[in-house]
Design a protein around this motif. Structure first.
Motif, PDB file in Angstrom:
ATOM      1  N   GLN A  10       0.834  -1.205   0.000  1.00 54.13           N
ATOM      2  CA  GLN A  10       0.000   0.000   0.000  1.00 54.13           C
ATOM      3  C   GLN A  10       0.869   1.256   0.000  1.00 54.13           C
ATOM      4  OE1 GLN A  10      -2.585  -0.430   3.398  1.00 54.13           O
ATOM      5  NE2 GLN A  10      -4.190  -1.421   2.217  1.00 54.13           N
ATOM      6  N   GLU A  11       1.898   1.256   0.817  1.00 55.16           N
ATOM      7  CA  GLU A  11       2.776   2.424   0.879  1.00 55.16           C
ATOM      8  C   GLU A  11       3.528   2.632  -0.436  1.00 55.16           C
ATOM      9  OE1 GLU A  11       5.029   3.587   4.426  1.00 55.16           O
ATOM     10  OE2 GLU A  11       4.358   1.692   5.308  1.00 55.16           O
ATOM     11  N   VAL A  12       4.015   1.539  -1.008  1.00 51.41           N
ATOM     12  CA  VAL A  12       4.766   1.641  -2.263  1.00 51.41           C
ATOM     13  C   VAL A  12       3.875   2.177  -3.380  1.00 51.41           C
ATOM     14  CG1 VAL A  12       5.875   0.277  -4.084  1.00 51.41           C
ATOM     15  CG2 VAL A  12       6.474  -0.117  -1.693  1.00 51.41           C
ATOM     16  N   ASN A  13       2.637   1.736  -3.415  1.00 48.88           N
ATOM     17  CA  ASN A  13       1.721   2.167  -4.475  1.00 48.88           C
ATOM     18  C   ASN A  13       1.395   3.653  -4.407  1.00 48.88           C
ATOM     19  OD1 ASN A  13       1.580  -0.346  -5.604  1.00 48.88           O
ATOM     20  ND2 ASN A  13      -0.277  -0.953  -4.531  1.00 48.88           N
ATOM     21  N   THR A  14       1.558   4.249  -3.239  1.00 50.37           N
ATOM     22  CA  THR A  14       1.289   5.687  -3.115  1.00 50.37           C
ATOM     23  C   THR A  14       2.578   6.504  -3.066  1.00 50.37           C
ATOM     24  OG1 THR A  14       1.149   5.482  -0.690  1.00 50.37           O
ATOM     25  CG2 THR A  14      -0.909   5.319  -1.944  1.00 50.37           C
ATOM     26  N   ALA A  15       3.721   5.850  -3.257  1.00 47.64           N
ATOM     27  CA  ALA A  15       4.997   6.580  -3.241  1.00 47.64           C
ATOM     28  C   ALA A  15       5.052   7.556  -4.404  1.00 47.64           C
ATOM     29  CB  ALA A  15       6.163   5.603  -3.317  1.00 47.64           C
ATOM     30  N   ARG A  16       5.691   8.678  -4.173  1.00 46.90           N
ATOM     31  CA  ARG A  16       5.718   9.731  -5.172  1.00 46.90           C
ATOM     32  C   ARG A  16       6.595   9.366  -6.364  1.00 46.90           C
ATOM     33  NH1 ARG A  16       6.666  16.137  -3.938  1.00 46.90           N
ATOM     34  NH2 ARG A  16       6.400  16.864  -6.057  1.00 46.90           N
ATOM     35  N   GLU A 281      -2.286   9.603  -0.167  1.00 47.31           N
ATOM     36  CA  GLU A 281      -1.440   9.473   1.025  1.00 47.31           C
ATOM     37  C   GLU A 281      -2.296   9.453   2.281  1.00 47.31           C
ATOM     38  OE1 GLU A 281       1.425  12.595   0.920  1.00 47.31           O
ATOM     39  OE2 GLU A 281       2.498  11.766  -0.810  1.00 47.31           O
ATOM     40  N   HIS A 282      -3.296  10.350   2.340  1.00 44.31           N
ATOM     41  CA  HIS A 282      -4.175  10.399   3.517  1.00 44.31           C
ATOM     42  C   HIS A 282      -5.079   9.170   3.582  1.00 44.31           C
ATOM     43  CE1 HIS A 282      -3.368  14.370   5.345  1.00 44.31           C
ATOM     44  NE2 HIS A 282      -2.986  14.716   4.122  1.00 44.31           N
ATOM     45  N   VAL A 283      -5.557   8.713   2.426  1.00 46.20           N
ATOM     46  CA  VAL A 283      -6.370   7.495   2.401  1.00 46.20           C
ATOM     47  C   VAL A 283      -5.568   6.322   2.943  1.00 46.20           C
ATOM     48  CG1 VAL A 283      -7.421   5.782   0.863  1.00 46.20           C
ATOM     49  CG2 VAL A 283      -7.901   8.209   0.533  1.00 46.20           C
ATOM     50  N   VAL A 301     -12.385  10.577   2.955  1.00 42.49           N
ATOM     51  CA  VAL A 301     -11.323  11.324   2.275  1.00 42.49           C
ATOM     52  C   VAL A 301     -11.340  11.020   0.780  1.00 42.49           C
ATOM     53  CG1 VAL A 301      -8.836  11.667   2.107  1.00 42.49           C
ATOM     54  CG2 VAL A 301      -9.902  11.414   4.354  1.00 42.49           C
ATOM     55  N   ARG A 302     -11.508   9.749   0.421  1.00 39.87           N
ATOM     56  CA  ARG A 302     -11.542   9.378  -1.001  1.00 39.87           C
ATOM     57  C   ARG A 302     -12.738  10.018  -1.699  1.00 39.87           C
ATOM     58  NH1 ARG A 302      -9.374   5.617  -4.564  1.00 39.87           N
ATOM     59  NH2 ARG A 302      -7.996   4.690  -3.026  1.00 39.87           N
TER      60      ARG A 302
END
Length: 752
Positions: A10-16, A281-283, A301-302
């Motif tokens: 999940q974190e990787v998928n939202t990485a900039r 990122e917030h989601v 948020v979404r």
């Protein structure tokens, strides 16, 4: 471990960007495996591998430690293409010390390859000071993590995200499914579905001040919408629920989401993409919280993100401009998206989803637009304004082509243009060999747009009219009269030439939105004749429409798809005879048209003789037949390399069908993509196929090749080919043979 893996993904998928993604991976994997070091090595474009990210080794070593593919333990992982798990790494003969990393303190080593499409993109490594044999669970976790990382790295290579590491990516190739033939070189324009946060393309803004005004104008509009919605619902909700609307408005303030987005816009990022980044990122943060109430806020948020994004996209759409050679790119392109691009600017299409039978692919073939479908690994949101090459012959897409690749495809484009001009003179000439063997060339159609192109290219008939197209383009079953008008138009356009109408062929990768067929294995499920025999009301209405449309023209032929037994054929024939006699009783003056069967499953190959006894013609659907014989989904880009109609098993099956059909005095045609390949056309002619039916674009090339040889030469070529044992060897042999015959130009575009 499973929860750790899910959270890391999940974190990787939202990485900039890639740098952020790698940093997340090395730090989170290190923590999850409770070890001292986690590092990532990536290939450097020069045949070697370089340390790209680490948590535990000396950070100054990043970008400086380079290894050959067989150098050190990392090189050993690359060469073996499998994990290496060592309790005492220093004692291994391939161990190599790099002083800048400070790794001499670490004994244990576990490295796994990062593989994408059979290529080793890099190595993911964990190390520990104490001697430790990582257990099977840890090894499996790291292998799973590397599989996730493979897609991220492949996307980074394609989009130039490695530039900051001195590895500018060029000629990144993505494999999809050939949708419409041809080659296009142009600039990508990404079409994102409305208000889809996951599909917002990356863009930079040229005027930061204007972008900020644009963003804040959209925020004001959403604030007004939310307040109006809150006022409307006020009499129906309690005070606590009303507070939610106030919270929505507050989240848009400069002290909250609005402020974060403003900062990113000031860095030169477009408002829609900056908004997408902040919201996701917030989601992600809310989704990973332990408190159930806070986790549920992720949906709020979404929802807010979509509302703002809708305004941002609407405003951006109004000022969208299309470059001269637009390559339209999207997750799932639609016909309406094609309509947004001026006709003279649309050069090519690339869709992440969809198949060669999708609406867009059918329309693209009719319009002559090179198209690639099913490019599942394409990082389409990162390709806006990047240069692309679309190879619609082989289903390939290249991003940021280098000079050599660009010249190669520019030459193909020029050859195509010259070829079309040179072949126009063949329109009125017969398709016959130099020793006067005649081979009728027919076309495959599905839209009226195909008709003009087909007649311009000298088509002598229609070998396959896809009657499902009118069904696919509607939101309900077309009535019998609506079908009659459509079929009449096709029959009149080609009269007196024959038009072969295939009865409704849905299922597999062709589902109607109003008649969904959801199956675990659709290609082996309820499709083709199986559907229409189970729904005789659909079949009877279609056959009646065809028969009535043929009145006074008598150029109709009816073809039955997906026949796998004599019983299915006889059941379908019974319904056709019933419709025919009913229409005679109603006073229609019609003749019973020829009835034929499509040979597209192995069962039909081995019953070709029995089927030929009972019908007026056979027609091989080489696309599906190849798929079923080789057990390869022809619309699956991941196994596209295995799908090859030159496979010896396919060629032998084709030969057998011709022999069995002719033994009963029944003509046999072929209407798959194979018939449109100039080299393959010679083999098919030599086998004895009575008619070749193809896309109108390929018809002049096939005619020219056939007119350049004798039947005896084609038969000699076939005899040589049938002795070969693999598809690649056959393809090369055919190409080389035709090069020796001096007709290379006719082949090169199709063998790019």
């Amino acid at each position: 471990m499973l929860n750790s893996l899910r959270n890391i993904v999940q974190e990787v998928n939202t990485a900039r960007d890639l740098k952020a993604a790698l940093a997340i991976i090395v730090s989170r994997v290190k923590a999850a495996m409770e070890t001292h070091v986690c590092s990532v090595y990536l290939r450097d474009g020069k045949g070697g591998y370089v340390l790209m990210s680490t948590d535990g080794l000396n950070p100054d070593a990043v970008g400086k430690v380079h290894l050959a593919p067989d150098e050190g333990l990392v090189g050993r992982v690359v060469v073996r293409e499998e994990p290496i798990n060592l309790e005492h790494a220093e004692t291994h003969p391939k161990y190599q010390y790099f002083p800048e990393t400070g790794e001499e303190r670490y004994s244990s080593f576990l490295g796994v390859p990062i593989i994408h499409h059979r290529e080793v993109l890099g190595v993911l490594v964990v190390q520990q000071i104490e001697r430790r044999r990582f257990d099977e669970g840890h090894e499996a976790f790291l292998v799973t993590m590397s599989a996730q990382l493979a897609g991220v790295i492949a996307h980074a290579e394609a989009t130039g995200a490695l530039e900051y590491m001195g590895q500018k990516a060029v000629e990144a190739k993505f494999v999809g499914v050939a949708g419409a033939p041809g080659v296009a070189i142009g600039q990508a324009v990404v079409m994102a579905p409305p208000a889809d946060l996951d599909a917002v393309p990356f863009k930079r803004c040229s005027n930061i001040d204007e972008e900020l005004v644009f963003f804040h104008r959209s925020l004001v509009a959403v604030r007004n919408d939310i307040r109006a919605l809150g006022d409307k619902l006020k009499p129906r909700i309690n005070r606590e629920e009303q507070a939610l609307f106030d919270a929505y408005v507050g989240m848009l303030d400069d002290a909250a989401l609005g402020g974060e987005v403003t900062e990113r816009i000031r860095q030169g990022i477009s408002a829609p993409f900056a908004w997408r980044e902040v919201i996701l990122e917030h989601v992600n943060n809310f989704s990973s919280m332990n408190d159930a109430y806070l986790r549920e806020r992720a949906a709020d948020v979404r929802d807010l993100g979509r509302r703002v994004l809708a305004y941002l996209q609407e405003s951006a759409q109004q000022c969208r401009t299309f470059p001269k050679n637009t390559i339209l790119v999207g997750e799932e392109l639609t016909a309406s998206m094609l309509g947004e691009v001026p006709k003279d600017k649309l050069a090519g299409l690339v869709s992440v989803q969809g198949s060669g039978n999708s609406h867009v692919a059918i329309l693209a073939r009719a319009m002559g637009i090179p198209t690639v479908m099913g490019a599942v690994d394409l990082p389409y949101t990162q390709l806006e304004q990047r240069e692309l090459v679309v190879d619609g012959y082989h289903g390939r897409v290249y991003s940021d082509p280098g000079p050599e690749l660009r010249r190669h495809y520019e030459a193909i484009c020029l050859e195509e243009q010259e070829l079309v001009r040179g072949l126009e003179a063949l329109k009125e000439l017969p398709c016959e060999t130099q020793d006067h063997h005649r081979v009728p060339l027919w076309v495959n159609t599905g839209l009226m747009a195909d008709v003009v192109r087909s007649l311009e290219r000298g088509a002598e008939g229609v070998g396959l009219y896809r009657t499902e197209v009118p069904f696919l383009l509607r939101d309900r079953f077309p009535s019998e009269e609506e079908q009659r008008l459509i079929y009449r138009e096709q029959l009149e356009a080609f009269a007196p030439h024959p038009v072969t109408m295939r009865t409704l062929d849905i299922g597999g990768d062709k589902s109607l939105p109003y008649f969904p067929i959801e199956e675990a294995n659709p290609f082996l499920g309820w499709r083709g004749i199986r559907v229409t025999l189970d729904h005789p009301e659909i079949f009877l209405a279609q056959v009646r429409a065809m028969l009535k449309a043929s009145e006074g023209l008598n150029n109709l032929r009816i073809m039955l798809p997906m026949i796998s037994s004599v019983l299915e054929l006889e059941a379908a024939q019974t319904l056709i005879y019933r419709s025919f006699h009913e229409l005679l009783e109603e006073g229609h003056k019609i003749d019973l048209p020829p009835i034929g069967v499509m040979v597209e499953v192995p069962a039909a190959v081995y019953q070709a003789r029995e089927l030929a006894e009972r019908v007026d013609f056979l027609s091989v659907g080489s696309n599906d037949l190849t798929q079923y014989l080789l057990a390869v989904d022809r619309n699956n880009a991941r196994v596209a390399d295995l799908y090859d109609a030159f496979h010896p098993a396919v060629l032998r099956a084709l030969q057998q069908v011709v022999a069995d059909a002719h033994s009963q005095g029944t003509p046999v045609s072929i209407c798959g993509e194979l018939a449109g390949d100039p080299g393959a056309a010679l083999l098919l002619m030599a086998m004895g196929f009575d008619v070749l039916s193809m896309n109108a674009t390929n018809l002049p090339k096939v005619k020219s090749v056939i007119r350049s040889v004798t039947l005896e030469q084609a038969e000699d070529l076939l005899a040589e080919v049938m002795q070969l044992t693999d598809a690649d060897a056959i393809g090369h042999f055919v190409e080389n043979s035709l090069q020796r015959a001096g007709i290379t130009k006719l082949l090169r575009p199709a063998n790019a």
